[in-house]
Structure formats: structure tokens, C-alpha cells
Design a protein around this motif. Structure first.
Motif, PDB file in Angstrom:
ATOM      1  N   UNK A  17       2.244  -3.711 -12.598  1.00  0.00           N
ATOM      2  CA  UNK A  17       1.597  -2.445 -12.231  1.00  0.00           C
ATOM      3  C   UNK A  17       0.262  -2.655 -11.528  1.00  0.00           C
ATOM      4  N   UNK A  18      -0.719  -3.277 -12.203  1.00  0.00           N
ATOM      5  CA  UNK A  18      -2.027  -3.458 -11.550  1.00  0.00           C
ATOM      6  C   UNK A  18      -1.962  -4.356 -10.308  1.00  0.00           C
ATOM      7  N   UNK A  19      -1.148  -5.419 -10.349  1.00  0.00           N
ATOM      8  CA  UNK A  19      -1.106  -6.337  -9.200  1.00  0.00           C
ATOM      9  C   UNK A  19      -0.611  -5.606  -7.962  1.00  0.00           C
ATOM     10  N   UNK A  20       0.461  -4.847  -8.108  1.00  0.00           N
ATOM     11  CA  UNK A  20       1.011  -4.143  -6.945  1.00  0.00           C
ATOM     12  C   UNK A  20       0.083  -3.014  -6.493  1.00  0.00           C
ATOM     13  N   UNK A  21      -0.615  -2.385  -7.436  1.00  0.00           N
ATOM     14  CA  UNK A  21      -1.543  -1.316  -7.037  1.00  0.00           C
ATOM     15  C   UNK A  21      -2.636  -1.889  -6.151  1.00  0.00           C
ATOM     16  N   UNK A  22      -3.154  -3.065  -6.517  1.00  0.00           N
ATOM     17  CA  UNK A  22      -4.233  -3.646  -5.709  1.00  0.00           C
ATOM     18  C   UNK A  22      -3.692  -4.142  -4.370  1.00  0.00           C
ATOM     19  N   UNK A  23      -2.505  -4.748  -4.349  1.00  0.00           N
ATOM     20  CA  UNK A  23      -1.949  -5.179  -3.050  1.00  0.00           C
ATOM     21  C   UNK A  23      -1.746  -3.948  -2.152  1.00  0.00           C
ATOM     22  N   UNK A  24      -1.231  -2.862  -2.740  1.00  0.00           N
ATOM     23  CA  UNK A  24      -1.007  -1.645  -1.935  1.00  0.00           C
ATOM     24  C   UNK A  24      -2.321  -1.114  -1.378  1.00  0.00           C
ATOM     25  N   UNK A  25      -3.361  -1.190  -2.199  1.00  0.00           N
ATOM     26  CA  UNK A  25      -4.671  -0.690  -1.776  1.00  0.00           C
ATOM     27  C   UNK A  25      -5.223  -1.521  -0.619  1.00  0.00           C
ATOM     28  N   UNK A  26      -5.047  -2.834  -0.717  1.00  0.00           N
ATOM     29  CA  UNK A  26      -5.630  -3.729   0.292  1.00  0.00           C
ATOM     30  C   UNK A  26      -4.748  -3.852   1.528  1.00  0.00           C
ATOM     31  N   UNK A  28      -2.450  -1.413   3.414  1.00  0.00           N
ATOM     32  CA  UNK A  28      -1.780  -0.118   3.595  1.00  0.00           C
ATOM     33  C   UNK A  28      -0.546  -0.199   4.484  1.00  0.00           C
ATOM     34  N   UNK A  29      -0.406  -1.288   5.259  1.00  0.00           N
ATOM     35  CA  UNK A  29       0.759  -1.416   6.147  1.00  0.00           C
ATOM     36  C   UNK A  29       1.995  -1.956   5.424  1.00  0.00           C
ATOM     37  N   UNK A  71       1.809   4.174   0.089  1.00  0.00           N
ATOM     38  CA  UNK A  71       2.593   2.939   0.272  1.00  0.00           C
ATOM     39  C   UNK A  71       2.917   2.278  -1.065  1.00  0.00           C
ATOM     40  N   UNK A  72       2.697   3.021  -2.153  1.00  0.00           N
ATOM     41  CA  UNK A  72       3.038   2.491  -3.482  1.00  0.00           C
ATOM     42  C   UNK A  72       3.956   3.492  -4.179  1.00  0.00           C
ATOM     43  N   UNK A  73       5.120   3.003  -4.617  1.00  0.00           N
ATOM     44  CA  UNK A  73       6.103   3.888  -5.231  1.00  0.00           C
ATOM     45  C   UNK A  73       6.633   3.255  -6.508  1.00  0.00           C
ATOM     46  N   UNK A  74       6.815   4.082  -7.531  1.00  0.00           N
ATOM     47  CA  UNK A  74       7.377   3.589  -8.791  1.00  0.00           C
ATOM     48  C   UNK A  74       8.772   4.193  -8.937  1.00  0.00           C
ATOM     49  N   UNK A  75       9.760   3.347  -9.215  1.00  0.00           N
ATOM     50  CA  UNK A  75      11.130   3.854  -9.178  1.00  0.00           C
ATOM     51  C   UNK A  75      12.048   3.066 -10.117  1.00  0.00           C
TER      52      UNK A  75
END
Ligand code: UDX
Ligand code: ADP
Length: 465
Positions: A17-26, A28-29, A71-75
Motif C-alpha cells: 500500500x504505502x510503497x505503491x502510493x509513493x511511487x504513484x505520487x512521484x 504520475x505517468x 494513477x493509483x487504483x485499488x482492485x
């Protein structure tokens, strides 16, 4: 080098969760899907009320609020998310095996294996598979074999997948995950396929300086993660062993810790004594190391690391004995408040929390516990305690606040260093408790002068008398 546009992360837990949130934040593409087999977890990640995210991490809610839906989705749609992805992170749970060969030591890799099989079946084209979960050394080899042998169905359907496997261990600590991810001491990328390594390095380069990115072979990367955690845990067991010696000799562990930490070869970090280390990683990783050493025929090395865990177990167990000794040899029927149930401050995670063992020991002695934690849900506490305390004579409840926990209590144990325990109004709180009143501070958070002025007896871990 492959340009990564779509990432899928399998496992929406404390790491994924946190790792992907930060990658998504940094980045955006890059479109990122975080998938999980647990639908409740996914719907909590999608909750419009950000206080309902499944894990508590300072600063995470703001990041999720600006990236989710962008660019971040939980599914729970694992199959499609894998087939769209150029890169798949495996961030599933790897607890210690409870039965069979290696029980109590080796990691249970069934969730990693299931994920690898699913990737093999659903991937299209070339997919870079990144192991993120803490894993025993040589797991990447297992993942590779599963990918290569399971992709047959996929071949029949003409998808023709190929794979590269990388190890990219996570070093984030809970409670400071966002900061650790945004400003890592280092990022470790292990692998053989230089093209795949560059694709992953390129993602991190969006915010991590190049000199902080370390490239190694696969096995070095996997072993570095286990070794880092073993060294950190060893420091805690070392200072905890000295805390017990301080108590009997009249030294003060805070002073000893300060004095040795001033030596820059030792350093100041990770020298705080406490009720024993908890968390999902330290014990599991050391036990993994011990298992590996046995497997490879070097039990002497395994025994050395095993002692770090033994000392930790002993540290947890000795807290109840001290409480008993101070409360005239019995806690049967006595009210004891437990402040802090998570394994450390700023997280709602209770995995391996010393508070669990200490509570169970007190219940075994017949104590009536009132447990308060600012972030841990009552249901979590129930799951941690109920199963193991069925035959205990003690009783327990969850309190909504500190005053409620302390009402009528003979003693109070501070087990987690939450900020809100640091500046309590002891003059007021002492009026709620029964005399003689005891505070057992295992984290050195309370002001000892205030406590003594309020007429309360204080025992502080590592403080000699
Ligand atoms: C750990 C590693 O720090 C991290 O790099 C890895 O990715 C995962 O495992 P975590 O378990 O989240 O992180 O927390 P950490 O801050 O390391 O604390 C572990 C335990 O040690 C906690 O119970 C904490 O209270 C205890 N601790 C830590 C001490 O008792 N004294 C200290 O000085 C530091
Ligand atoms: P960690 O601290 O390593 O992140 P967690 O237990 O918090 O561990 O998270 C791991 C997550 O992985 C859980 O939410 C679990 O449901 C999920 N998971 C386990 N196996 C699979 C799988 N095969 N596919 C998808 N998700 C999985």
C-alpha cells in the motif's frame, strides 16, 4: 530498456500500500493497480473517508487522496491488472511456517507461490517481476522456475510471455513509511537482466539520487534484507540485555545508551531499550537466517543469531515477573491498565507486539486488564488475545481513553511509546487509581519527577535502584 507504463502490485498490505502510493505520487505517468484477494481490504483502501484506510501511517492519507483515481487504483481484479502490467511487484505476506518442514523457522511461501503462478498465467509479452516481500535467500529462483514452468496455458492462448525476476527489498519501517520511501537511505535492486534492472532504477531515479541506488546480484539483495534486519534486531537485544544488568547493578541504561552511542562507530540509532522488539519482520527474518544456516550446514552461525530471538523472548517474559514482584507477589483480581498495544508508536500493526505476550502472561496470573491504544481496533486486540487466553483466569476489556483505562487500576504498564503517553497529568490520573499505585514504564516515556510528585511508585526499565 523497457519504459514502464503500467505497474501491478500483488498485495495491498503494510508494504504494498504505502510503497505503491509513493511511487504513484512521484511518477504520475505510471498507472498503478494494487490488487488483493481480500475484498474488505481493497474496499477500505477505496474508502472515501481517509481515516478508514486499512493501515495507519502518518502522511499516507494525503498521498492517497491526491493519487487515488488519478494513477493509483485499488482492485480485486488480479488477472486483468497483471495482464496489463509491464512490471508486477509481489508484496504478499510471508509469515513463519507453523507446521511441516522448517516449522517455526522457515517462511511460508504459499502466497508468493500462488502469486507467481497467477502472474505466469495472466501476463502478456515481457513482464518484469519484482519481489518486494521479505523472502528467504534464493526465492527469486523459485519464482523464476514457477514462471517458466507454469506459463504453458498462457502460451497456448498465444500470449507468449517472457519474464525477468528482480529483487527489490523494502526497508521501510512502519510509522515512518512515507518518509522512508520518499527519502530512503538506499534502494537495493538485485538481478541478472541489466535491462530490467535499468527499468526499475529509472522509476526510483524520479526522486532518489543515483548514488543511493545499489545494484547487486539477486542473492546478495535477498540476503542483505535479512542481514539488515538481523543487525538491527541484534542491537535491540544487546541494549535490552544491558537494561537487565543496569537494574541489578544501579546503572541507568539511558546513560549507558547515550555514552556508547556517542562513539560514532556504534552510533545512536536503535539503542532504545524496551519490552522487546516486535513487528512482522525482525523475528521472522532472523528465524529465516537460522533456518538457512541449518540447511547449508553451518549451525554455529544459526545458533549465534538464534540468541537474538531468545533474548527478545526473555525480555518480554520478564516484564510480568517484575509486575508480580512489585505488587506483593500476585496480580490475581487486580486491575492493570495497559497503555499501548501496537508493536511501536504511529502504527496500528500488532504483529509480534510485545504487548500481546505481556498481556497473556498477566491474564495467566489472573489480572483484570484494561487495554488502551490510540490506533489499534478492539477487534484486532480480541483476535490477538482471545485464542491464547481461553483457559486463563484473567479478564480483559478495551478502554476508549486513558482515564477509562486507569479507573480503579492498581498499576499501569506503558508498552508503546505513543506521543500522547509522554505528558500526562499524573496529579489528576493518580486520583483515579487505587493505592499503592504503580507505573511500569518499559519505554522511558513518562516524566519521573511528575510521577513521584503525584505519589505514584515508578519502575522504569533499565533503571537501577
Ligand atoms: C523493521 C526495519 O526497521 C525495516 O527497515 C524493515 O523494512 C522492516 O522491519 P519495523 O518492524 O516496521 O521495521 O519497525 P522498527 O522501527 O525497526 O522497530 C521494530 C521493533 O523494535 C519495534 O517493536 C520497536 O519498538 C523496537 N525498537 C526499535 C526498540 O525496542 N528499540 C529501538 O531502539 C528501536
Ligand atoms: P506486509 O506487511 O508484507 O505488507 P500484509 O499481511 O500487510 O503483509 O499484506 C499482504 C497482503 O497480501 C494481504 O492483504 C493479503 O490479502 C495479500 N495477498 C496474499 N496472497 C495474495 C494473492 N495470492 N493475491 C493477492 N493478494 C494476496
Amino acid at each position: 530498456m523497457k519504459n514502464i507504463c503500467h505497474i501491478c502490485c500483488i498485495g495491498a498490505g503494510y508494504v504494498g500500500g504505502p510503497t505503491m502510493s509513493v511511487i504513484a505520487d512521484k511518477c504520475p505517468d505510471i498507472q498503478i493497480k494494487v490488487v488483493d484477494i481480500n475484498p474488505e481490504r481493497i474496499s477500505a483502501w477505496n474508502s472515501s473517508d481517509l481515516s478508514k484506510l486499512p493501515i495507519y501511517e502518518p502522511g499516507l492519507d494525503q498521498i492517497v487522496s491526491r493519487t487515488r483515481g488519478r494513477n493509483l487504483f485499488f482492485s480485486t481484479d488480479i488477472e486483468n491488472s497483471i495482464s496489463e502490467a509491464d512490471m508486477v511487484f509481489i508484496s504478499v505476506n510471508t509469515p513463519t511456517k507453523t507446521s511441516g518442514l522448517g516449522a517455526g523457522q522457515a517462511s511460508d511461501l504459499r502466497w508468493v507461490e500462488a502469486s507467481a503462478r497467477q502472474v505466469a498465467q495472466c501476463a502478456k509479452g515481457h513482464t518484469i517481476v519484482v519481489e518486494k516481500s521479505t523472502l528467504p535467500v534464493r526465492t527469486a529462483q523459485t519464482i523464476k522456475e514457477i514462471l517458466d514452468t507454469t506459463k504453458q496455458n498462457n502460451l497456448v492462448q498465444g500470449k507468449n510471455p517472457t519474464f525477468s525476476v528482480l529483487s527489490n527489498p523494502e526497508f521501510l519501517a512502519e510509522g515512518t513509511a512515507v518518509n522512508d520511501l520518499e527519502r530512503p537511505d538506499r534502494v537495493l535492486v538485485g538481478g541478472e537482466d541489466t535491462d530490467a534492472i535499468e527499468s526499475l532504477v529509472n522509476i526510483y531515479l524520479k526522486w532518489v539520487p543515483l548514488e543511493r541506488i545499489i545494484k547487486t546480484n539477486l542473492w546478495s539483495s535477498e540476503l542483505s534484507k535479512l542481514t539488515a534486519n538481523a543487525f538491527l534486531a541484534q542491537r535491540i537485544s544487546s541494549i535490552n540485555s544491558i537494561s537487565a544488568l543496569c537494574e541489578v547493578t544501579g546503572a541507568d541504561v539511558a546513560e549507558v545508551s547515550n555514552a556508547i552511542g556517542a562513539d560514532k562507530r556504534i552510533g545512536r540509532e536503535f539503542l532504545a531499550p524496551g519490552p522487546g522488539f516486535g513487528g512482522s519482520c525482525f523475528k521472522k527474518d532472523i528465524l529465516n537466517l537460522v533456518y538457512l544456516c541449518g540447511y547449508f550446514g553451518i549451525p554455529e552461525v544459526g545458533n549465534y543469531w538464534q540468541q537474538v530471538v531468545e533474548l527478545n523472548n526473555w525480555q518480554q517474559k520478564r516484564i510480568c515477573k517484575i509486575v508480580l514482584q512489585k505488587l506483593f507477589g500476585t496480580v490475581n483480581g487486580k486491575h492493570i491498565a495497559i497503555l499501548g498495544f501496537s508493536f511501536k508508536a504511529n502504527t496500528n500493526d500488532t504483529r509480534e507486539s510485545p504487548a500481546i505476550q505481556i498481556s497473556l502472561d498477566l491474564l495467566e496470573e489472573g489480572a483484570k486488564l484494561s487495554i488502551y491504544d490510540p490506533k489499534v481496533k478492539p477487534q484486532r486486540i480480541q483476535e490477538d488475545i482471545d485464542e491464547y487466553s481461553k483457559n486463563s483466569p484473567g479478564q480483559w476489556t478495551v478502554a476508549n481513553d486513558i482515564s477509562e483505562a486507569l479507573k480503579g487500576a492498581d498499576a499501569l504498564l506503558i508498552l508503546t511509546d505513543w506521543d500522547e503517553f509522554k505528558n500526562l497529568d499524573w496529579n489528576y490520573l493518580s486520583t483515579l487509581m487505587r493505592t499503592p499505585t504503580w507505573v511500569f514504564d518499559t519505554r522511558s516515556v513518562v516524566n519521573s519527577i511528575d510521577i513521584k510528585n503525584a505519589g505514584i511508585n515508578l519502575w522504569r526499565l533499565g533503571e537501577g535502584v
